[in-house]
Design a protein around this motif. Structure first.
Motif, PDB file in Angstrom:
ATOM      1  N   LEU A   1       4.095  -1.335 -13.317  1.00  0.00           N
ATOM      2  CA  LEU A   1       4.763  -1.544 -11.961  1.00  0.00           C
ATOM      3  C   LEU A   1       3.626  -1.147 -11.096  1.00  0.00           C
ATOM      4  O   LEU A   1       3.676  -1.556  -9.815  1.00  0.00           O
ATOM      5  CB  LEU A   1       6.044  -1.069 -11.787  1.00  0.00           C
ATOM      6  CG  LEU A   1       7.295  -1.719 -12.444  1.00  0.00           C
ATOM      7  CD1 LEU A   1       8.414  -0.967 -12.212  1.00  0.00           C
ATOM      8  CD2 LEU A   1       7.539  -3.073 -11.579  1.00  0.00           C
ATOM      9  N   VAL A   2       3.103  -0.134 -11.115  1.00  0.00           N
ATOM     10  CA  VAL A   2       2.192   0.265 -10.133  1.00  0.00           C
ATOM     11  C   VAL A   2       0.560   0.119 -10.693  1.00  0.00           C
ATOM     12  O   VAL A   2       0.413   0.690 -11.863  1.00  0.00           O
ATOM     13  CB  VAL A   2       2.328   1.957  -9.922  1.00  0.00           C
ATOM     14  CG1 VAL A   2       1.198   2.506  -9.002  1.00  0.00           C
ATOM     15  CG2 VAL A   2       3.925   2.235  -9.415  1.00  0.00           C
TER      16      VAL A   2
ATOM     17  N   GLN B   1       8.020  11.428  -7.683  1.00  0.00           N
ATOM     18  CA  GLN B   1       6.906  11.668  -8.442  1.00  0.00           C
ATOM     19  C   GLN B   1       6.872  11.219  -9.986  1.00  0.00           C
ATOM     20  O   GLN B   1       6.104  10.534 -10.424  1.00  0.00           O
ATOM     21  CB  GLN B   1       6.296  12.908  -8.485  1.00  0.00           C
ATOM     22  CG  GLN B   1       6.069  13.685  -7.241  1.00  0.00           C
ATOM     23  CD  GLN B   1       5.854  15.120  -7.315  1.00  0.00           C
ATOM     24  OE1 GLN B   1       5.646  15.602  -8.244  1.00  0.00           O
ATOM     25  NE2 GLN B   1       5.157  15.789  -6.199  1.00  0.00           N
ATOM     26  N   GLU B   2       8.072  11.453 -10.661  1.00  0.00           N
ATOM     27  CA  GLU B   2       8.375  10.860 -11.834  1.00  0.00           C
ATOM     28  C   GLU B   2       8.485   9.523 -11.963  1.00  0.00           C
ATOM     29  O   GLU B   2       8.081   8.818 -12.994  1.00  0.00           O
ATOM     30  CB  GLU B   2       9.790  11.761 -12.503  1.00  0.00           C
ATOM     31  CG  GLU B   2       9.709  13.136 -13.048  1.00  0.00           C
ATOM     32  CD  GLU B   2      10.814  13.774 -13.105  1.00  0.00           C
ATOM     33  OE1 GLU B   2      11.956  13.072 -13.383  1.00  0.00           O
ATOM     34  OE2 GLU B   2      10.860  15.022 -12.773  1.00  0.00           O
ATOM     35  N   THR B   3       9.230   8.934 -10.818  1.00  0.00           N
ATOM     36  CA  THR B   3       9.090   7.371 -11.030  1.00  0.00           C
ATOM     37  C   THR B   3       8.015   6.736 -10.885  1.00  0.00           C
ATOM     38  O   THR B   3       7.571   5.991 -11.437  1.00  0.00           O
ATOM     39  CB  THR B   3       9.947   6.945  -9.775  1.00  0.00           C
ATOM     40  OG1 THR B   3      11.426   7.604  -9.764  1.00  0.00           O
ATOM     41  CG2 THR B   3      10.113   5.404  -9.669  1.00  0.00           C
TER      42      THR B   3
ATOM     43  N   VAL C   1       0.952  -1.193  -0.075  1.00  0.00           N
ATOM     44  CA  VAL C   1      -0.023  -0.151  -0.109  1.00  0.00           C
ATOM     45  C   VAL C   1       0.953   1.013  -0.009  1.00  0.00           C
ATOM     46  O   VAL C   1       2.089   1.154   0.294  1.00  0.00           O
ATOM     47  CB  VAL C   1      -0.818   0.089   1.173  1.00  0.00           C
ATOM     48  CG1 VAL C   1      -1.795  -1.343   1.336  1.00  0.00           C
ATOM     49  CG2 VAL C   1      -0.061   0.336   2.595  1.00  0.00           C
ATOM     50  N   HIS C   2       0.417   2.335  -0.386  1.00  0.00           N
ATOM     51  CA  HIS C   2       0.935   3.689  -0.320  1.00  0.00           C
ATOM     52  C   HIS C   2       2.507   3.763  -0.638  1.00  0.00           C
ATOM     53  O   HIS C   2       3.079   4.153   0.206  1.00  0.00           O
ATOM     54  CB  HIS C   2       0.405   4.460   0.743  1.00  0.00           C
ATOM     55  CG  HIS C   2       0.749   3.953   2.324  1.00  0.00           C
ATOM     56  ND1 HIS C   2       1.834   3.141   2.644  1.00  0.00           N
ATOM     57  CD2 HIS C   2       0.082   4.052   3.272  1.00  0.00           C
ATOM     58  CE1 HIS C   2       1.775   3.051   3.895  1.00  0.00           C
ATOM     59  NE2 HIS C   2       0.730   3.413   4.317  1.00  0.00           N
ATOM     60  N   LEU C   3       2.835   3.146  -1.694  1.00  0.00           N
ATOM     61  CA  LEU C   3       4.307   3.356  -2.103  1.00  0.00           C
ATOM     62  C   LEU C   3       4.638   4.525  -2.464  1.00  0.00           C
ATOM     63  O   LEU C   3       3.587   5.171  -3.492  1.00  0.00           O
ATOM     64  CB  LEU C   3       4.733   1.985  -3.148  1.00  0.00           C
ATOM     65  CG  LEU C   3       6.184   1.996  -3.548  1.00  0.00           C
ATOM     66  CD1 LEU C   3       6.463   0.540  -3.654  1.00  0.00           C
ATOM     67  CD2 LEU C   3       6.347   2.882  -4.698  1.00  0.00           C
ATOM     68  N   THR C   4       5.664   5.303  -2.064  1.00  0.00           N
ATOM     69  CA  THR C   4       5.929   6.605  -2.540  1.00  0.00           C
ATOM     70  C   THR C   4       7.166   6.876  -3.320  1.00  0.00           C
ATOM     71  O   THR C   4       7.154   8.111  -3.864  1.00  0.00           O
ATOM     72  CB  THR C   4       6.053   7.261  -1.009  1.00  0.00           C
ATOM     73  OG1 THR C   4       7.139   6.840  -0.461  1.00  0.00           O
ATOM     74  CG2 THR C   4       4.871   7.106  -0.234  1.00  0.00           C
ATOM     75  N   CYS C   5       8.129   5.979  -3.241  1.00  0.00           N
ATOM     76  CA  CYS C   5       9.488   6.430  -3.810  1.00  0.00           C
ATOM     77  C   CYS C   5      10.324   5.682  -4.546  1.00  0.00           C
ATOM     78  O   CYS C   5      10.002   4.444  -4.735  1.00  0.00           O
ATOM     79  CB  CYS C   5      10.394   6.908  -2.494  1.00  0.00           C
ATOM     80  SG  CYS C   5      10.551   5.399  -1.428  1.00  0.00           S
ATOM     81  N   GLU C   6      11.128   6.305  -5.354  1.00  0.00           N
ATOM     82  CA  GLU C   6      11.989   5.500  -6.477  1.00  0.00           C
ATOM     83  C   GLU C   6      12.732   4.337  -5.641  1.00  0.00           C
ATOM     84  O   GLU C   6      12.595   3.076  -6.306  1.00  0.00           O
ATOM     85  CB  GLU C   6      13.234   6.400  -6.634  1.00  0.00           C
ATOM     86  CG  GLU C   6      13.838   5.940  -7.886  1.00  0.00           C
ATOM     87  CD  GLU C   6      14.856   7.148  -8.245  1.00  0.00           C
ATOM     88  OE1 GLU C   6      15.217   7.789  -7.431  1.00  0.00           O
ATOM     89  OE2 GLU C   6      15.525   6.841  -9.367  1.00  0.00           O
ATOM     90  N   GLY C   7      13.173   4.489  -4.330  1.00  0.00           N
ATOM     91  CA  GLY C   7      13.969   3.438  -3.660  1.00  0.00           C
ATOM     92  C   GLY C   7      13.024   2.012  -3.590  1.00  0.00           C
ATOM     93  O   GLY C   7      13.249   1.044  -3.972  1.00  0.00           O
ATOM     94  N   ALA C   8      11.854   2.296  -3.216  1.00  0.00           N
ATOM     95  CA  ALA C   8      11.102   1.109  -2.932  1.00  0.00           C
ATOM     96  C   ALA C   8      10.566   0.546  -4.154  1.00  0.00           C
ATOM     97  O   ALA C   8      10.171  -0.621  -4.512  1.00  0.00           O
ATOM     98  CB  ALA C   8       9.884   1.895  -2.144  1.00  0.00           C
ATOM     99  N   LEU C   9      10.221   1.514  -5.139  1.00  0.00           N
ATOM    100  CA  LEU C   9       9.834   1.110  -6.424  1.00  0.00           C
ATOM    101  C   LEU C   9      10.840   0.129  -7.036  1.00  0.00           C
ATOM    102  O   LEU C   9      10.642  -0.876  -7.784  1.00  0.00           O
ATOM    103  CB  LEU C   9       9.165   1.952  -7.398  1.00  0.00           C
ATOM    104  CG  LEU C   9       8.305   1.199  -8.617  1.00  0.00           C
ATOM    105  CD1 LEU C   9       7.056   0.740  -8.055  1.00  0.00           C
ATOM    106  CD2 LEU C   9       7.881   2.485  -9.432  1.00  0.00           C
TER     107      LEU C   9
END
Ligand code: URP
Ligand code: ZN
Ligand code: ZN
Length: 459
Positions: A306-307, A295-297, A237-245
């Protein structure tokens, strides 16, 4: 009762065409050009987009949290959702540590039964996984609650340790469900919170600085690995960032599937909002807002498949409640209001600005959530046999978001003054006109519980 929607430009996750839609009571019974039917009600949708009702699979209504309750109830929250084009929500039940899952379900049924305007379902947040909870997982799946939430943070209140998390994944896999996860490293966050407080750093900015990207990237990767080991379908849930993606992206190279949700705020807002003294408390949420590069990621991640879902994590608090943390960021109730704004904001910032196609919009605002969470094709599309949950949308009408005009039970907006291109004009929920020209036409209690199916990996 028969309703005919005429000449609308129908957009689903896969199609885009002009046709009429015939609804018999709650269900779509025919779609075609120039249907010749003497219907009880005719809606002229010429020049408008006709799209599936939104599904927001991440909301917190009337939830006890951080010493208070989120301020939208089932009544106010699902009504506001309808005004914004969202016809179904999935809310989180929180097990109290030491108590059963069933007692938590009873409590949430008490909140929702007879009060909701829109349709709703529940995820069960398991905060205390032990031998008796294990036995209850099957009962929940049988009751149509097929997704289970694990928190890897909020130690002492909601967090599961890895031992419990693996046990939960194994049992949920066995029973045909899915585990969704708040994936951040709770221990590291608690360390950073204590460090900042000890140094007298107490402003909202330090909420952000206590949850750096690595806390989310590490936990997301760990969760995917544990889910893979057990074979249980997972959803972050609520994935926010480049590192996590990127942690998820890397693991897809092992042919591994995990579903990813982001939320509208992480696509549109950034951490500079925390630099304005206590006003930044409006956006204190976990994980926090990130950087422009994130945001761009996330926009790219949507287009790379992927999302899969854009939700809200709607968890509103009045300003008075946010003031609980005026002298200490760690006491600011976490969350922000968005349930009413998601559909229009994503259309305006996504489709109108050319970042995503109209089909992709429908996919991430509705269809994918229906598929992942066992509601498709009853929900999430416009097809013969589906529930007539339909939004008639004017892509050319623009308006401005404001707390003065929204319907959420909260006294500020996280998007005050935002100009959106596109407007929800009419909303049908199971064939009934629920919203028309800014008026709600259904009674309180019209919303129904959605009993969900076991999880199939179909997207
Ligand atoms: O800040 C947030 N996200 N509040 C709601 C609880 C959660 O972690 O989802
Ligand atoms: Zn969370
Ligand atoms: Zn949440």
């Amino acid at each position: 009762m028969q309703t005919l929607i005429k000449n609308g430009h129908i957009v689903t996750a896969t199609d885009d065409y002009v046709a009429d839609i015939l609804i018999n009571d709650e269900i779509i019974v025919a779609i075609g050009k120039n249907l010749k039917v003497d219907a009880d009600k005719v809606i002229d949708a010429a020049g408008k987009l006709v799209m599936p009702g939104g599904i927001d699979p991440h909301v917190h209504l009337d939830m006890p949290f951080m010493g208070t309750f989120s301020s939208d109830s089932y009544e106010t929250g699902t009504r506001a959702a309808l005004f914004g084009g969202t016809t179904s929500v999935i809310d989180f039940i929180l097990q109290k540590q030491g108590n059963s899952l069933q007692s938590a379900l009873d409590e949430w049924n008490g909140r929702a039964n007879g009060t909701a305007y829109g349709d709703y379902s529940f995820h069960m947040a398991v905060t205390d996984f032990n031998d008796s909870t294990r036995v209850e997982i099957k009962n929940m799946v049988d009751a149509g609650i097929t997704s289970f939430k694990a928190f890897m943070a909020y130690k002492g209140a909601l967090m599961l340790d890895d031992k419990q998390l693996v046990g939960l994944l194994e049992e949920v896999k066995k029973q045909g469900g899915l585990v969704n996860v708040h994936a951040t490293n709770g221990e590291m966050i608690d360390y950073l919170i204590a460090k900042h407080r000890g140094e007298g750093k107490l402003e909202p900015l330090y909420h952000y600085l206590s949850q750096p990207e690595v806390t989310e990237a590490e936990a997301s990767g760990r969760f995917v690995d544990l889910a893979n080991y057990t074979g249980c379908p997972g959803y972050i849930v609520h994935l926010t960032c480049e590192g996590a993606l990127n942690a998820v992206r890397e693991r897809t190279q092992k042919n591994q599937k995990v579903f990813v949700e982001t939320c509208i705020q992480y696509l549109l807002l950034d951490a500079s909002l925390y630099e304005q003294n206590f006003d930044g408390a409006k956006w204190v949420m976990s994980p926090p807002l990130r950087e422009k590069k994130d945001q761009e990621t996330l926009w790219a991640g949507i287009n790379q498949n992927l999302v899969q879902v854009v939700a809200t994590d709607h968890c509103p608090f009045f300003w008075e409640q946010k003031l609980m943390g005026k002298d200490d960021f760690s006491k600011i109730p976490n969350g922000h209001p968005a349930i009413e704004n998601r559909y229009e904001l994503l259309f305006s910032e996504g489709v109108a600005k050319g970042r995503i196609t109209p089909n992709k919009f429908v996919e991430v605002i509705s269809t994918n959530a229906a598929k992942i969470f066992g509601m498709f094709p009853k929900k999430g599309t416009i097809a013969v046999g589906s529930d007539a949950d339909i939004v008639i949308f004017d892509p050319n009408e623009s308006h401005t978001i404001s707390a003065k005009t929204h319907h959420m039970n909260v006294d500020y907006s996280g998007y005050e003054g935002w100009q959106v291109n596109g407007k929800v004009k009419t909303v049908l929920l199971r064939g009934q006109v629920a919203i028309d020209n800014d008026e709600c036409l259904i009674p309180k209690g019209y919303g129904q519980f959605i009993k969900r199916n076991k999880v199939k990996e179909i997207i």
